[in-house]
Scaffold this active site. Structure first.
Site, PDB file in Angstrom:
ATOM      1  CE  LYS A  77     -18.164  -2.763-140.745  1.00  0.00           C
ATOM      2  NZ  LYS A  77     -18.214  -2.685-139.256  1.00  0.00           N
ATOM      3  CB  SER A  92     -10.497   1.881-129.230  1.00  0.00           C
ATOM      4  OG  SER A  92      -9.938   1.307-130.400  1.00  0.00           O
ATOM      5  CD  GLU A 122     -16.679  10.592-129.264  1.00  0.00           C
ATOM      6  OE1 GLU A 122     -15.815  10.247-128.424  1.00  0.00           O
ATOM      7  OE2 GLU A 122     -17.839  10.178-129.255  1.00  0.00           O
ATOM      8  CG  LEU A 123     -10.424   8.530-131.495  1.00  0.00           C
ATOM      9  CD1 LEU A 123      -8.943   8.645-131.788  1.00  0.00           C
ATOM     10  CD2 LEU A 123     -11.060   7.413-132.306  1.00  0.00           C
ATOM     11  CD  GLN A 160     -20.151  -2.326-122.344  1.00  0.00           C
ATOM     12  OE1 GLN A 160     -19.583  -3.264-122.921  1.00  0.00           O
ATOM     13  NE2 GLN A 160     -21.448  -2.318-122.173  1.00  0.00           N
ATOM     14  CB  CYS A 207     -15.795   7.412-125.344  1.00  0.00           C
ATOM     15  SG  CYS A 207     -17.080   8.127-126.375  1.00  0.00           S
ATOM     16  CD  GLU A 262     -12.266   4.539-123.361  1.00  0.00           C
ATOM     17  OE1 GLU A 262     -13.257   5.291-123.360  1.00  0.00           O
ATOM     18  OE2 GLU A 262     -11.670   4.183-124.404  1.00  0.00           O
TER      19      GLU A 262
END
Length: 491
Positions: free
Chosen positions: A185, A238, A259-260, A291, A293, A392
């Site tokens: 998804k 996030s 994976e944040l 944008q 991470c 962040e």
């Protein structure tokens, strides 16, 4: 425009025929629509994946057989590279050159590399050393055994807007290589390019239910994390949402890979090449409008070269061309939505109120009345205790902080709730390697920002997540280790 979900090897209409608009962030125009999966639709996708895992052939195939399907998936993606890259440009706002080479090109390479190199090297059956130990019930305990790496089961893969195809394949390929079946998804902001993966799966001839692709919003995501038919969840997003995913997975004790976020530091010593450093800083500020991470958004510069590096960065930022990401001459596109732009602007204002100096940029480009554009911003005079240095931003905002010596740099870099990525720039290779080992983060780069070596893992310390992606590490995350022992004497 799409109006069907890919479930059980077929395109099916969502319950109630619900649809959501897809918006181009560079124009603010609706460019299509995508289906909205309900909780019931999502449960059907999980059931299809469950049936394909429990009763289908996928998990029982040899690694080489699965590799053949994965290679064909990569071939199908390569054939439609231009089309899918165009979808990414339109719905995510990525630059056209980035979409073609990285967003789509890298997944093609992963498919081929996994089929041809990684899968043959992965040990699904590994012998253990014979053991001679104490007697049990008067029988000699002389045993041997093997460790079997078995697929974890049904995997829920939930991916973000900033790399819809890239991150989907970063999860999908290792999950399939391990023998899992999946429900995939994407973010509701970027559904079209990921729905096209259903076409690729059909072209590659996958058995029904091995790969299911749905689009939707919160109801679908919650079903993917709470449905008892799911064995493992892989989520990128996030840290706030990551905590929710972890909590939703807890009642069934599902495996979770997260994976944040990141507030990644690059450490620049006085002997580093200032021109190279300035290029890297600007790239990390403007890539995908900030944008990402993995981007390095805290630049720690040793005092003697601080002002020189800042001046070079400002000069390069002045050359950044902001505009339509479909234009090959443009070097930075929009952020994803107006709500994101408003949030970033609020963080810029708060940083100024905290005493940081806005040395460059901020505000909206006057020549772009439409689209969610922002000028890149550079802050100096930043203390690491300020919010702008700790949270962040997920936008084109860079902070520069001075440091005195190696210990000071490591202290500042580690003084963060995050630990995802990092870098060291220095002409002293021994020092650079030493510092890389001292920074508590899942990845460190020496004299570069990010080299996509398929054999090095990606993953976080602290609030940046848990688990690893990439190469054999990524395949391992989607397996369970089973120990099988047997009496060597046959008694």
């Amino acid at each position: 425009t799409r109006d069907h979900l890919f479930i059980g090897g077929r395109w099916v209409e969502p319950e109630g025929g619900a649809a959501m608009p897809v918006i181009n962030p560079a124009t603010e125009q609706v460019i299509g629509s995508a289906p909205v999966a309900s909780a019931k639709d999502t449960a059907a996708a999980v059931a299809a994946a469950r049936q394909a895992f429990d009763g289908g052939p996928w998990g029982r195939m040899t690694p080489g057989q699965r590799g053949g399907y994965i290679r064909r998936l990569g071939e199908a993606l390569e054939r439609r590279r231009a089309e899918i890259a165009g979808l990414v440009v339109g719905e995510a706002g990525l630059l056209s050159q980035t979409a073609g080479a990285i967003e789509v090109g890298s997944p093609v390479e992963w498919c081929f590399d996994t089929a041809d190199r990684l899968l043959p090297a992965f040990s699904f059956r590994e012998p253990v050393n014979p053991y001679v130990g104490p007697t049990i019930s008067s029988l000699a305990n002389f045993s041997q055994g093997v460790v079997l790496r078995e697929p974890a089961g049904v995997a829920s893969l939930i991916t973000p807007f900033n790399g819809p195809v890239f991150v989907s394949f970063l999860k999908l390929v290792p999950a399939l290589a391990a023998g899992c079946t999946v429900v995939l998804k994407p973010s509701p902001y970027t559904p079209l390019a990921v729905l096209a993966i259903g076409d690729l799966v059909q072209e590659a001839g996958f058995p029904p239910g091995v790969v299911n692709v749905i689009t939707g919003e919160t109801d679908a995501s919650i079903e993917m994390t709470t449905n008892p038919g799911v064995d493992i969840i892989s989520f990128t997003g996030s840290d706030a949402v990551g905590r929710m995913v972890l909590a939703q997975a807890a009642p069934d004790l599902k495996r979770v890979v997260l994976e944040l976020g990141g507030k990644n530091a690059s450490i620049v010593f006085a002997d580093a090449d200032p021109d190279r450093v300035a290029l890297e800083v600007v790239a990390n500020t403007t890539f995908n409008a900030g944008q990402g991470c993995m981007l390095l958004t805290r630049t720690l510069v040793q005092q003697p070269v601080h002002d020189e590096v800042v001046a070079k960065v400002i000069a390069l930022l002045g050359q950044v061309r902001i505009g339509d990401p479909a234009d090959p001459a443009v070097s930075m596109g929009p952020v994803i939505r107006d709500s994101a732009r408003t949030r970033i602007e609020a963080m810029i204002s708060a940083a100024q109120a905290d005493g940081a100096t806005l040395a460059y940029g901020g505000g909206r480009p006057s020549h772009l009345p439409n689209g969610y554009f922002l000028n890149p911003a550079l802050f100096t005079g930043v203390d690491n205790s300020m919010t702008i240095a700790r949270r962040e931003v997920f936008g084109p905002v860079q902070t520069v902080l001075p440091f005195n010596d190696e210990d000071d740099a490591v202290r500042i870099a580690n003084d963060s709730p995050y630990g995802l990525n990092g870098a060291v720039f220095s002409a002293d290779a021994e020092r650079a390697y030493r510092v890389a080992g001292r920074v508590r983060t899942g990845r460190m780069n020496i004299n570069n920002s990010f080299i996509a070596n398929p054999d090095t893992p990606i993953g976080g310390y602290k609030h940046s997540g848990m688990g690893r992606e990439g190469g054999l590490f990524g395949v391992t995350e989607f397996t369970n280790a089973k120990g099988v022992t047997y009496n060597a004497a046959g008694s």
